[in-house]
Design an enzyme around this catalytic site. Structure first.
Site, PDB file in Angstrom:
ATOM      1  N   THR A   1       0.990  -1.070  -0.226  1.00  0.00           N
ATOM      2  CA  THR A   1       0.092  -0.075   0.051  1.00  0.00           C
ATOM      3  C   THR A   1       0.919   1.130  -0.020  1.00  0.00           C
ATOM      4  OG1 THR A   1       0.023   0.070   2.449  1.00  0.00           O
ATOM      5  CG2 THR A   1      -1.996  -1.255   1.254  1.00  0.00           C
ATOM      6  N   SER A   2       0.258   2.192  -0.568  1.00  0.00           N
ATOM      7  CA  SER A   2       1.209   3.639  -0.507  1.00  0.00           C
ATOM      8  C   SER A   2       1.499   4.339   0.732  1.00  0.00           C
ATOM      9  CB  SER A   2       0.379   4.499  -1.416  1.00  0.00           C
ATOM     10  OG  SER A   2       0.188   3.700  -2.730  1.00  0.00           O
ATOM     11  N   THR A   3       0.515   4.224   1.785  1.00  0.00           N
ATOM     12  CA  THR A   3       0.788   4.708   2.848  1.00  0.00           C
ATOM     13  C   THR A   3       0.420   3.684   4.270  1.00  0.00           C
ATOM     14  OG1 THR A   3      -1.476   5.501   3.236  1.00  0.00           O
ATOM     15  CG2 THR A   3       0.136   6.945   2.183  1.00  0.00           C
TER      16      THR A   3
END
Length: 190
Positions: free
Chosen positions: A11-13
């Protein structure tokens, strides 16, 4: 020899815990016996868990991802990853595409993979464009203030601890700020 299924989730964050959990659940349900996961932007220069996954896989294994954009940041990135997998005799399976395997040794397989990567990259660019437009509108309406500065809000504490004789490392740990933030605050106070 049965293929070992290796899963990679990203996931990006760190705020996207539910998304990461969903990917891990889906990878386990697909039969992945080894999982690699990370929470960082695909534009990050280093993706250590992806590197570990690519190093871990062996001939006959299958690298499984839930979606193509979880694996590669661009068509060129995907080409490099699939080339590395092919050199090791490893297949790629993308679950969002019906779990199909891509035979990148054939011209048709290469074309399909590049088309799908191009579409994923295009979708990502559209999403970023909509996000920028939304932020611009929110700013124009006075509703968007941006991310609250975290380290700079601790500037007084940094300077007070420095006056008390604390070392930069002690201050960074105590206030949970980065080295760069510490020195930026010191420079701006000079």
């Amino acid at each position: 020899m049965t293929a070992v299924m290796i899963g990679y989730a990203r996931t990006s964050t760190t705020d996207q815990k539910a998304g990461l959990d969903a990917q891990l659940r889906d990878l386990e349900a697909a039969g992945c016996t080894k999982l690699f996961k990370e929470q960082l932007s695909s534009v990050a220069k280093e993706r250590p868990e992806l590197d570990r996954a690519l190093e871990f896989v062996r001939e006959g294994d299958v690298l499984v991802v839930t979606k193509l954009d979880r694996l590669a940041r661009s068509v060129a990135d995907l080409v490099a990853i699939t080339k590395a997998l092919k050199a090791k005799g490893v297949e790629l399976r993308v679950m969002s595409m019906g779990g199909e395997r891509f035979d990148t040794s054939t011209p048709t397989g290469k074309l399909m993979l590049n088309l799908l990567a191009s579409i994923a990259e295009f979708e990502r660019e559209l999403m970023l464009e909509r996000q920028r437009e939304g932020i611009a509108k929110a700013k124009a309406d006075g509703k968007y203030k941006g991310r609250a500065p975290t380290a700079r809000s601790k500037a007084e504490k940094v300077l007070a601890l420095k006056t008390e004789g604390k070392t930069p490392a002690e201050i960074q740990v105590a206030l949970e700020i980065s080295r760069a933030s510490y020195f930026r605050i010191i420079k701006e106070s000079a």
